[in-house]
Enzyme design. Structure first.
Site: not given
Ligand code: THU
Length: 136
Positions: A45, A47, A56, A58, A89, A92
């Site tokens: 991920n 941000e 994310c 994925e 999530c 994703c």
């Molecule tokens: N996140 C992912 O990278 N993949 C997911 O399937 C769930 C959430 C990340 C997004 C964000 O940077 C952090 O986790 C908190 O939500």
């Protein structure tokens, strides 16, 4: 799904997770997928101060797969530091579904080594799809 493949996916996901950029949530995620041709692509991920602009893990793995010229996910593993295995999530799940089939394995994992194996259809039944057959 072969245990050695699952092991290789979690090795790759754990390694790439160390590079995650998550200063806002402090929740680092790593994802690694294996294509039908055997290649493994990973992502973490990333941000952003403008929160919705973050991506994310994925998404990163899928982008690497597409950039590498592949189209079909055979299995994908996700790892994060949580008490229970980290499943993708909702958005994703849809992103994975674009390059998967109903039986594609999605393996949620956590830092402590807990693993939970799902199929695509279990995580996103009745997925939205326009052209699963062509994968243009
Ligand atoms: N996140 C992912 O990278 N993949 C997911 O399937 C769930 C959430 C990340 C997004 C964000 O940077 C952090 O986790 C908190 O939500």
């Amino acid at each position: 799904m072969d245990d050695s493949v699952i092991g290789a996916l979690f090795d790759a996901a754990t390694k790439v997770r160390a590079h995650a950029y998550a200063p806002y949530s402090r929740f680092k995620v790593g994802a690694a997928l294996i294509c039908e041709d055997g290649r493994i692509f990973a992502g973490c991920n990333v941000e952003n101060a403008a929160f919705p602009s973050g991506t994310c893990a994925e998404q990163g793995a899928i982008a690497a797969m597409i950039a590498g010229g592949a189209r079909q996910i055979a299995a994908i593993a996700i790892v994060g530091d949580a008490p229970t295995p980290v499943a993708p999530c909702g958005a994703c799940r849809q992103r994975i579904s674009e390059f998967a089939h109903s039986g594609t394995r999605i393996i949620a994992g956590n830092h402590a080594g807990l693993r939970q194996i799902f199929t695509m259809d279990e995580l996103l039944p009745q997925a939205f799809s326009l052209r699963k057959d062509t994968m243009a």
